[in-house]
Design an enzyme around this catalytic site. Structure first.
Site, PDB file in Angstrom:
ATOM      1  N   HIS A  11       0.844  -1.202   0.000  1.00 38.09           N
ATOM      2  CA  HIS A  11       0.000   0.000   0.000  1.00 38.09           C
ATOM      3  C   HIS A  11       0.881   1.254   0.000  1.00 38.09           C
ATOM      4  CE1 HIS A  11      -3.735  -2.155   0.868  1.00 38.09           C
ATOM      5  NE2 HIS A  11      -3.062  -2.855   1.753  1.00 38.09           N
ATOM      6  N   ASP A  68       8.607   5.956   9.341  1.00 38.65           N
ATOM      7  CA  ASP A  68       7.920   5.331  10.453  1.00 38.65           C
ATOM      8  C   ASP A  68       6.759   6.237  10.824  1.00 38.65           C
ATOM      9  OD1 ASP A  68       7.889   2.983  12.025  1.00 38.65           O
ATOM     10  OD2 ASP A  68       8.478   4.132  13.774  1.00 38.65           O
ATOM     11  N   TYR A 150      -5.489   2.322  10.291  1.00 41.29           N
ATOM     12  CA  TYR A 150      -6.514   3.003  11.089  1.00 41.29           C
ATOM     13  C   TYR A 150      -7.379   3.957  10.247  1.00 41.29           C
ATOM     14  CZ  TYR A 150      -3.649   1.465  15.090  1.00 41.29           C
ATOM     15  OH  TYR A 150      -2.942   0.712  16.017  1.00 41.29           O
ATOM     16  N   LYS A 171      -6.294  11.445  -0.302  1.00 43.99           N
ATOM     17  CA  LYS A 171      -5.586  11.201   0.967  1.00 43.99           C
ATOM     18  C   LYS A 171      -4.132  11.674   0.881  1.00 43.99           C
ATOM     19  CE  LYS A 171      -3.905   7.650   4.058  1.00 43.99           C
ATOM     20  NZ  LYS A 171      -3.632   6.234   4.265  1.00 43.99           N
TER      21      LYS A 171
HETATM   22  P1  IMP Z   1       4.399   2.337   9.407  1.00 45.61           P
HETATM   23  O1  IMP Z   1       5.496   2.869  10.260  1.00 45.61           O
HETATM   24  O2  IMP Z   1       4.147   3.187   8.216  1.00 45.61           O
HETATM   25  O3  IMP Z   1       4.556   0.883   9.086  1.00 45.61           O
HETATM   26  O4  IMP Z   1       3.048   2.477  10.221  1.00 45.61           O
HETATM   27  C1  IMP Z   1       2.840   1.818  11.440  1.00 45.61           C
HETATM   28  C2  IMP Z   1       1.370   1.539  11.581  1.00 45.61           C
HETATM   29  O5  IMP Z   1       0.652   2.768  11.640  1.00 45.61           O
HETATM   30  C3  IMP Z   1       0.737   0.763  10.433  1.00 45.61           C
HETATM   31  O6  IMP Z   1       0.849  -0.610  10.634  1.00 45.61           O
HETATM   32  C4  IMP Z   1      -0.689   1.208  10.492  1.00 45.61           C
HETATM   33  O7  IMP Z   1      -1.375   0.496  11.494  1.00 45.61           O
HETATM   34  C5  IMP Z   1      -0.570   2.643  10.934  1.00 45.61           C
HETATM   35  N1  IMP Z   1      -0.555   3.560   9.773  1.00 45.61           N
HETATM   36  C6  IMP Z   1       0.530   4.087   9.149  1.00 45.61           C
HETATM   37  N2  IMP Z   1       0.150   4.884   8.148  1.00 45.61           N
HETATM   38  C7  IMP Z   1      -1.187   4.860   8.129  1.00 45.61           C
HETATM   39  C8  IMP Z   1      -2.166   5.478   7.295  1.00 45.61           C
HETATM   40  O8  IMP Z   1      -1.877   6.237   6.362  1.00 45.61           O
HETATM   41  N3  IMP Z   1      -3.448   5.208   7.590  1.00 45.61           N
HETATM   42  C9  IMP Z   1      -3.829   4.387   8.603  1.00 45.61           C
HETATM   43  N4  IMP Z   1      -2.962   3.775   9.389  1.00 45.61           N
HETATM   44  C10 IMP Z   1      -1.642   4.010   9.164  1.00 45.61           C
END
Ligand code: IMP
Length: 195
Positions: A11, A68, A150, A171
């Site tokens: 994604h 992150d 989320y 978005k």
């Molecule tokens: P990451 O560091 O981008 O992997 O994000 C950590 C976690 O935050 C993900 O596993 C999602 O649960 C949440 N997250 C990150 N970006 C988004 C977003 O754009 N929409 C909704 N949840 C997000």
């Protein structure tokens, strides 16, 4: 210029490719033959992003960026924050994570929250960080089916749609990651590299 984006999340890769356009030749972890579990053992978004980008630079020799992201909910003292992915357990289930947030937020009127992204870019061993955030609120129930994580329970301020009710272009324009990436792209252009 070739740049590795240190992620295995399809994604996010799709979103990022849309934001970067043709200007940067983006390589995934798969493209460089990396099937390591990229470490993220730090207590902050800044620390985790840097740990990931330096891991790739040092082990594989590619210029790289890593991001992150955390959802920071004021009434929960910033939870789930750096633990957003595995808030409800190691299986990293978006459904379980949202259910946990909605349960904890039952009866709480202060719904204020933000998504925050930190990007760590490492070029020739030198690091720069870029931050993006979007303020909003936690909805009382899920709305919409687009996006991931989320998205169905987060609504940005001043907008009457949840992230999961927007298409990816809408978005990206206002999202935490979109804003951090815009700063990253501006910085890369200012370096006067051949992109
Ligand atoms: P990451 O560091 O981008 O992997 O994000 C950590 C976690 O935050 C993900 O596993 C999602 O649960 C949440 N997250 C990150 N970006 C988004 C977003 O754009 N929409 C909704 N949840 C997000």
């Amino acid at each position: 210029m070739e740049l590795v984006f240190a992620t295995n999340n399809p994604h996010k890769l799709r979103e990022l490719q849309q934001l970067l356009g043709d200007e940067i030749h983006l390589l995934s972890l798969k493209d460089i033959g990396c099937d390591d579990e990229v470490p993220e053992n730090q207590q902050t978004l800044e620390g985790n992003a840097a740990e990931k980008s330096f891991f790739i630079f040092e082990k594989y020799g590619y210029n790289c960026f890593a991001d992150d992201t955390g959802l920071e909910i004021d009434a929960l003292d910033g939870e789930p924050g750096v633990y957003s992915a595995r808030y409800a357990g190691e299986e990293k289930s978006a459904e379980a994570n949202m259910a946990k947030v909605l349960e904890k937020m039952k009866g709480i009127t202060n719904r204020k929250a933000r998504f925050r992204t930190v990007i760590s870019l490492v070029i020739d061993g030198k690091e720069n960080q870029f931050e993006g955030f979007v303020e909003g609120e936690i909805l009382r129930e899920k709305r919409g089916t687009e996006g991931f994580g989320y998205d169905p329970i987060f609504q940005p301020d001043g907008i009457s749609q949840s992230f999961a009710e927007m298409n990816s272009e809408q978005k990206n324009q206002l999202s935490h990651r979109g804003r951090a990436v815009q700063k990253l792209v501006r910085y890369l252009k200012s370096l006067n590299l051949t992109l």
